[in-house]
Design a protein around this motif. Structure first.
Motif, PDB file in Angstrom:
ATOM      1  N   ILE A   1       0.838  -1.207   0.000  1.00 49.87           N
ATOM      2  CA  ILE A   1       0.000   0.000   0.000  1.00 49.87           C
ATOM      3  C   ILE A   1       0.873   1.258   0.000  1.00 49.87           C
ATOM      4  CG2 ILE A   1      -1.635   1.338   1.389  1.00 49.87           C
ATOM      5  CD1 ILE A   1      -2.860  -1.352   2.283  1.00 49.87           C
ATOM      6  N   VAL A   2       1.860   1.262   0.879  1.00 46.06           N
ATOM      7  CA  VAL A   2       2.729   2.439   0.994  1.00 46.06           C
ATOM      8  C   VAL A   2       3.363   2.786  -0.355  1.00 46.06           C
ATOM      9  CG1 VAL A   2       4.975   3.175   1.935  1.00 46.06           C
ATOM     10  CG2 VAL A   2       3.173   2.382   3.467  1.00 46.06           C
ATOM     11  N   CYS A   3       3.795   1.755  -1.078  1.00 46.96           N
ATOM     12  CA  CYS A   3       4.469   2.005  -2.360  1.00 46.96           C
ATOM     13  C   CYS A   3       3.549   2.623  -3.404  1.00 46.96           C
ATOM     14  CB  CYS A   3       5.063   0.702  -2.906  1.00 46.96           C
ATOM     15  SG  CYS A   3       6.443   0.151  -1.917  1.00 46.96           S
ATOM     16  N   LYS A   4       2.242   2.596  -3.146  1.00 45.94           N
ATOM     17  CA  LYS A   4       1.313   3.150  -4.133  1.00 45.94           C
ATOM     18  C   LYS A   4       0.818   4.554  -3.784  1.00 45.94           C
ATOM     19  CE  LYS A   4      -0.627  -1.265  -5.487  1.00 45.94           C
ATOM     20  NZ  LYS A   4      -1.689  -2.099  -4.946  1.00 45.94           N
ATOM     21  N   ILE A   5       1.114   5.051  -2.597  1.00 44.53           N
ATOM     22  CA  ILE A   5       0.457   6.317  -2.229  1.00 44.53           C
ATOM     23  C   ILE A   5       1.373   7.530  -2.170  1.00 44.53           C
ATOM     24  CG2 ILE A   5      -1.493   5.249  -1.037  1.00 44.53           C
ATOM     25  CD1 ILE A   5      -0.122   5.655   1.576  1.00 44.53           C
ATOM     26  N   PHE A   6       2.688   7.297  -2.118  1.00 50.06           N
ATOM     27  CA  PHE A   6       3.588   8.450  -1.980  1.00 50.06           C
ATOM     28  C   PHE A   6       4.178   8.897  -3.308  1.00 50.06           C
ATOM     29  CE2 PHE A   6       3.789   6.972   2.447  1.00 50.06           C
ATOM     30  CZ  PHE A   6       3.667   8.184   3.107  1.00 50.06           C
ATOM     31  N   SER A   7       4.209  10.220  -3.494  1.00 53.57           N
ATOM     32  CA  SER A   7       5.027  10.796  -4.559  1.00 53.57           C
ATOM     33  C   SER A   7       5.938  11.833  -3.915  1.00 53.57           C
ATOM     34  CB  SER A   7       4.152  11.426  -5.637  1.00 53.57           C
ATOM     35  OG  SER A   7       3.271  12.378  -5.076  1.00 53.57           O
TER      36      SER A   7
ATOM     37  N   LEU B   1      15.313   7.162   1.253  1.00 53.22           N
ATOM     38  CA  LEU B   1      14.048   6.649   1.774  1.00 53.22           C
ATOM     39  C   LEU B   1      12.892   7.083   0.868  1.00 53.22           C
ATOM     40  CD1 LEU B   1      12.290   5.406   4.112  1.00 53.22           C
ATOM     41  CD2 LEU B   1      12.283   7.705   5.131  1.00 53.22           C
ATOM     42  N   SER B   2      12.876   8.368   0.524  1.00 50.64           N
ATOM     43  CA  SER B   2      11.772   8.906  -0.278  1.00 50.64           C
ATOM     44  C   SER B   2      11.744   8.281  -1.665  1.00 50.64           C
ATOM     45  CB  SER B   2      11.903  10.425  -0.405  1.00 50.64           C
ATOM     46  OG  SER B   2      11.961  11.015   0.878  1.00 50.64           O
ATOM     47  N   ILE B   3      12.922   8.056  -2.236  1.00 47.57           N
ATOM     48  CA  ILE B   3      12.960   7.466  -3.581  1.00 47.57           C
ATOM     49  C   ILE B   3      12.481   6.014  -3.541  1.00 47.57           C
ATOM     50  CG2 ILE B   3      14.450   6.781  -5.489  1.00 47.57           C
ATOM     51  CD1 ILE B   3      16.291   9.136  -4.680  1.00 47.57           C
ATOM     52  N   VAL B   4      12.977   5.271  -2.558  1.00 47.91           N
ATOM     53  CA  VAL B   4      12.626   3.851  -2.481  1.00 47.91           C
ATOM     54  C   VAL B   4      11.115   3.678  -2.321  1.00 47.91           C
ATOM     55  CG1 VAL B   4      12.861   1.761  -1.053  1.00 47.91           C
ATOM     56  CG2 VAL B   4      14.886   3.122  -1.628  1.00 47.91           C
ATOM     57  N   CYS B   5      10.508   4.540  -1.529  1.00 48.94           N
ATOM     58  CA  CYS B   5       9.109   4.323  -1.141  1.00 48.94           C
ATOM     59  C   CYS B   5       8.096   5.086  -1.991  1.00 48.94           C
ATOM     60  CB  CYS B   5       8.901   4.676   0.320  1.00 48.94           C
ATOM     61  SG  CYS B   5      10.058   3.820   1.397  1.00 48.94           S
ATOM     62  N   SER B   6       8.541   5.973  -2.867  1.00 47.73           N
ATOM     63  CA  SER B   6       7.586   6.737  -3.672  1.00 47.73           C
ATOM     64  C   SER B   6       7.399   6.087  -5.029  1.00 47.73           C
ATOM     65  CB  SER B   6       8.087   8.171  -3.884  1.00 47.73           C
ATOM     66  OG  SER B   6       8.180   8.833  -2.645  1.00 47.73           O
ATOM     67  N   HIS B   7       6.191   6.241  -5.586  1.00 49.52           N
ATOM     68  CA  HIS B   7       5.998   5.692  -6.931  1.00 49.52           C
ATOM     69  C   HIS B   7       6.565   6.615  -7.993  1.00 49.52           C
ATOM     70  CE1 HIS B   7       2.532   8.393  -7.464  1.00 49.52           C
ATOM     71  NE2 HIS B   7       2.084   7.967  -6.306  1.00 49.52           N
ATOM     72  N   THR B   8       6.703   7.905  -7.654  1.00 49.25           N
ATOM     73  CA  THR B   8       7.248   8.867  -8.610  1.00 49.25           C
ATOM     74  C   THR B   8       8.215   9.807  -7.914  1.00 49.25           C
ATOM     75  OG1 THR B   8       5.049   8.867  -9.620  1.00 49.25           O
ATOM     76  CG2 THR B   8       6.594  10.518 -10.406  1.00 49.25           C
ATOM     77  N   VAL B   9       9.332  10.062  -8.554  1.00 47.60           N
ATOM     78  CA  VAL B   9      10.285  11.063  -8.063  1.00 47.60           C
ATOM     79  C   VAL B   9      10.336  12.169  -9.106  1.00 47.60           C
ATOM     80  CG1 VAL B   9      12.694  11.513  -7.460  1.00 47.60           C
ATOM     81  CG2 VAL B   9      11.664   9.293  -6.917  1.00 47.60           C
ATOM     82  N   ASN B  10       9.995  13.393  -8.694  1.00 47.23           N
ATOM     83  CA  ASN B  10       9.950  14.489  -9.650  1.00 47.23           C
ATOM     84  C   ASN B  10      11.079  15.474  -9.460  1.00 47.23           C
ATOM     85  OD1 ASN B  10       7.509  14.496 -11.464  1.00 47.23           O
ATOM     86  ND2 ASN B  10       6.602  13.960  -9.482  1.00 47.23           N
ATOM     87  N   GLY B  11      11.673  15.892 -10.561  1.00 46.16           N
ATOM     88  CA  GLY B  11      12.547  17.051 -10.569  1.00 46.16           C
ATOM     89  C   GLY B  11      11.708  18.278 -10.871  1.00 46.16           C
ATOM     90  N   VAL B  12      12.297  19.470 -10.761  1.00 46.15           N
ATOM     91  CA  VAL B  12      11.519  20.696 -10.919  1.00 46.15           C
ATOM     92  C   VAL B  12      11.814  21.452 -12.212  1.00 46.15           C
ATOM     93  CG1 VAL B  12      10.934  21.034  -8.483  1.00 46.15           C
ATOM     94  CG2 VAL B  12      13.142  21.870  -9.344  1.00 46.15           C
ATOM     95  N   SER B  13      12.670  20.878 -13.062  1.00 41.66           N
ATOM     96  CA  SER B  13      12.867  21.408 -14.411  1.00 41.66           C
ATOM     97  C   SER B  13      13.483  20.281 -15.241  1.00 41.66           C
ATOM     98  CB  SER B  13      13.803  22.624 -14.409  1.00 41.66           C
ATOM     99  OG  SER B  13      15.139  22.215 -14.120  1.00 41.66           O
TER     100      SER B  13
END
Ligand code: GPW
Length: 830
Positions: free
Chosen positions: A364-370, A441-453
């Motif tokens: 579940i956790v892997c599906k809810i964080f960006s 931690l944030s990268i491992v657990c998020s479904h998406t990692v966004n840059g800002v440009s």
């Protein structure tokens, strides 16, 4: 029972009459009502500040009305919600923005006029809400405005710091910090929710207990603090939707320190209660430096725990406790790593409290964080010492270790026993100080990692997060930042706003910034040019007046207003600007009378705060003042060159400065500014840009073309090559000369400036001021040349605004909503 409820509802409805009315008489009645009964002044005697308070309360009533409707509608339709988690929001003032978004600005202006007040004068009474540091925090504010305007079912969560970002005062050219006790005069924009409170726990131990034959970990906390909600309604533009920014304040709980009461230490226990309330007291003023302080960690967890209790309570109500539905109903967005303890907290709730079992909880956790990252350099990433975390949050530390051990096991299967890479990617850093890497931690657990440009994402891929990118290329995306045209044109530049609407024949661009492209149709129209120049003139007058009251310096409106405003940072190279100004001064001194007549007069304006512990940044501020003193008092130079430092740069100051600028500078060494959003605000205000091909500037060039701005300096590849050269790097003579002047004490304070000069000496010049200086001066010369050709300049200015549509935060938010959060608009139909 139903009949009874219905009768009650009817009675209520009749008592409430109907919606608040917005005709001038109703508005006047409401304002005077609040003068008497909210502010507690007589309607025959109240000053401007009291008038502002009453006015604000009447606006607040209207916000609350829509806010209720919106939330009733959300509750009824139960859409998937976005929760935007951020420790910083730079909201600035709320009054003008609110009445504009509510669409009742003119009505209020008229109502106030008849009462003998001017809306603009009262609006000036409001102080800034400065619950953040810089770009990251203002971005959150712009994005909330877009979320509301685009009808997304979103909530913002943050902390209600009692002290916002420090006020900067300048004494003898040195920065001093003063506390910003912004709540001193009350805050009409928030609603205290004394019943929306949660207990947040700290410290203690973890015990293992047997439950139905299964072993469960139970956290026995040692301290409890209460979180109280303060709601801030944020209205969208051209919609009834009004979303919520919920900020938490710490209050001591009745559970707190019972021990002390029981042992009779009454005085100490009261003192300790006060201590609990310090958690949300003060915003940390360093952007991008993390010192592993316990109070900061406490703030982060306090924020995370309260927000998640609130979110999970709402979810359970709507989904009847079925956690399988969580990913369809909830999207949690991490604004940088600051709220990333959320990951461990959700795991703890699902495993320890809801007993879902590790694997199910993890899925579940892997599906809810960006996650959005705002930084480029790995050294700037947040790390928390394991000891600190373990003492404050013992159970969370266990969970983090467990997440990491699962991750490491999986990773070994995928990449083999490459121990260097494994240790780089580990969430736990095994060094002299064992610590938790919050970005990993944030990268491992998020479904998406966004840059800002776009450029930022490239850097993340090849440098900062290379190992992770190679593992999960599909996770990595970018959403170019944007700013809201509501605040940065409509609120801050009303004359330009009118002009744009007139020539486009529509106000549609206020909700759809892409329409600005239509200004290109008039780019050669002489009438349009005339009106365009008038608008800039009016804004320059406003700014000139401000400069004179702040610094006593009189400036000429014919001069080019050249602005660099942003946090002071070595990589942003305010020093390059100051060196350029010194060079200009030096050249002017060596010109004869005839040649001086050909020089374009300049007013150089610099503003920004230095983190209190950032010595080099503070020296840059002092140097700016020292140079200004020399130049501004040189009667030989007169109006040809002025330098002013604008103290206490904040959102309100930006609203005044940006519309009045002719030229703005964005000088970061290529590859160091993740995005940069100031440039977008200047672009929207018809101010030409001078800068490096860094962050979002690259995309601005793509939109408006190289012909319409002034680009200089090494690009990202060249920066890498130049750094290789070390002490053999070539630096122009002019640079060496300017450096010498500062070192020799030409501007006084000789000893004080030596260490600052050291940072740009050949071999030590990490940010490459020396090697970029030559092309910087060329770009400045090109700007001077263009400024003389007024028609050309005006054309460039128009094309800047026309090409700014892509840099609306509406576009950014729509991209996030569609591709990352997977949420749909939910428009309140009333
Ligand atoms: F270090 N930014 C900021 F990356 O204002 F976290 N404060 C910060 O602490 C960080 C970044 C952090 C800025 C970036 O410097 C800027 O390039 C960007 O436009 C802005 O965040 C919004 O994304």
């Amino acid at each position: 029972a139903f009949g009874e409820r219905k009768a009650k509802a009817e009675r209520m409805f009749n008592l409430m009459d109907q919606f608040l009315k917005n005709d001038p008489i109703s508005l006047q009645k409401d304002i005077l009502y609040h003068v008497e009964y909210t502010v507690g002044r007589s309607r025959f005697s109240f000053d401007d500040f009291e008038a502002y308070q009453a006015l604000a309360h009447s606006v607040r009533d209207r916000l609350i009305e829509r806010w209720h409707d919106t939330h009733i509608y959300f509750k009824r339709t139960k859409p998937k919600r976005l929760y935007f988690l951020s420790l910083e929001f730079l909201m600035g003032r709320s009054l003008s923005n609110s009445v504009i978004n509510l669409g009742i600005q003119d009505k209020y202006a008229e109502a106030l006029n008849q009462l003998g007040f001017e809306f603009e004068v009262l609006a000036e009474q409001e102080g800034d809400a400065a619950l953040g540091n810089g770009g990251l925090a203002r971005l959150s504010a712009c994005q909330m405005d877009s979320l509301a305007t685009l009808d997304y079912p979103a909530w913002g969560y943050g902390l209600r710091y009692e002290y916002g970002l420090f006020r900067q005062i300048i004494v003898d050219g040195f920065q001093h910090e003063q506390p910003d006790y912004w709540l001193n005069f009350g805050n009409p924009w928030e609603i205290e929710r004394i019943h929306v409170t949660y207990e947040v726990k700290f410290y203690g131990t973890v015990e293992e207990v047997d439950m139905n034959g299964e072993k469960h970990k139970v956290w026995i906390p040692g301290e409890t603090v209460e979180a109280v909600a303060y709601d801030n309604p944020l209205p969208g533009y051209g919609t009834r939707n009004t979303i919520n920014l919920r900020l938490w304040a710490a209050k001591s709980s009745n559970q707190f320190d019972l021990e002390a009461y029981n042992t009779g230490d009454y005085i100490n226990s009261v003192v300790n209660r006060q201590r609990a309330e310090t958690i949300s007291n003060v915003l940390y003023p360093d952007d991008r430096s993390h010192q592993g302080k316990e109070l900061r960690l406490k703030q982060q967890y306090f924020f995370v725990s309260a927000s998640l209790q609130d979110i999970i309570r709402r979810f359970k109500e709507e989904a009847h406790n079925n956690f399988d539905e969580l990913p369809e109903k909830v999207s949690l967005h991490l604004n940088d790593t600051h709220p990333s303890l959320s990951i461990a907290e959700v795991m703890r709730v699902l495993v320890d409290e809801e007993h879902l079992g590790w694997n199910k909880a993890w899925a579940i956790v892997c599906k809810i964080f960006s996650f959005t990252t705002h930084t480029v350099v790995a050294e700037g990433l947040e790390k928390i010492p394991a000891d600190l975390l373990g003492s404050l949050l013992p159970r969370h530390l266990q969970i983090l270790y467990e997440i990491n051990s699962h991750f490491m096991e999986d990773l070994k299967k995928r990449i083999g026993l490459d121990y260097n890479r494994l240790s780089r990617m580990s969430i736990v850093e095994e060094g002299a100080v064992k610590s938790i890497r919050m970005a990993n931690l944030s990268i491992v657990c998020s479904h998406t990692v966004n840059g800002v440009s776009k450029l930022h994402l490239d850097t993340l891929k090849i440098r900062t997060f290379k190992d992770f990118y190679e593992l999960w290329p599909e996770k990595f995306q970018y959403k170019t930042n944007g700013v809201t045209q509501r605040r940065w044109i409509v609120v801050s530049n009303p004359s330009l706003c009118l002009l744009i609407s007139k020539w486009l024949g529509t106000e549609g661009w206020i909700r759809d910034a892409d329409l600005l492209i239509g200004l290109r149709d008039h780019v050669d129209n002489a009438d349009f040019h005339r009106e365009w120049k008038m608008v800039k003139k009016v804004n320059k007058m406003r700014l000139a007046e401000y400069i004179e009251t702040m610094s006593g310096v009189k400036v000429s409106l014919d001069a080019m207003f050249d602005v660099q405003v942003k946090r002071i940072h070595e990589y942003k190279r305010q020093l390059l600007n100051i060196f350029g100004i010194i060079h200009r001064y030096d050249c002017l001194k060596n010109l004869d009378k005839n040649d001086r007549r050909k020089v374009v007069p300049r007013v150089c304006i610099i503003g920004g705060k230095a983190a209190p512990g950032y010595e080099i940044a503070k020296k840059i501020i002092k140097l700016c003042h020292a140079v200004a003193e020399k130049i501004n008092n040189d009667t030989d130079i007169g109006d040809l060159l002025k330098l002013v430092f604008i103290p206490d740069y904040n959102v309100s100051v930006a609203e005044l400065v940006i519309p009045g600028a002719d030229l703005s500078q964005h000088l970061s060494t290529a590859g160091h500014e993740a995005s940069g959003t100031g440039s977008m605000k200047f672009l929207m205000n018809g101010c030409l840009l001078l800068g490096t091909a860094d962050g979002s500037m690259v995309e601005i060039i793509e939109e408006i073309g190289l012909d319409n701005l002034f680009i200089f300096g090494a690009n990202v590849q060249e920066v890498a090559e130049l750094r290789e050269q070390g002490s053999t790097l070539k630096v122009p003579l002019q640079f060496a000369r300017v450096l010498r002047m500062v070192r020799d004490g030409y501007f006084g304070h000789k000893d004080y400036f030596q260490s600052l000069c050291d940072t740009v000496e050949v071999g030590n010049d990490f940010y490459l001021l020396g090697s970029d200086f030559g092309s910087y001066l060329e770009a400045q010369a090109a700007a001077d040349k263009a400024f003389v050709e007024q028609e050309k300049w005006t054309k460039m200015s128009i094309l800047s605004v026309a090409g700014s549509g892509r840099f609306s935060s509406d576009r950014t938010i729509q991209e996030y909503a569609e591709s990352t959060w997977k949420i749909d608009p939910c428009r309140c139909p009333f």
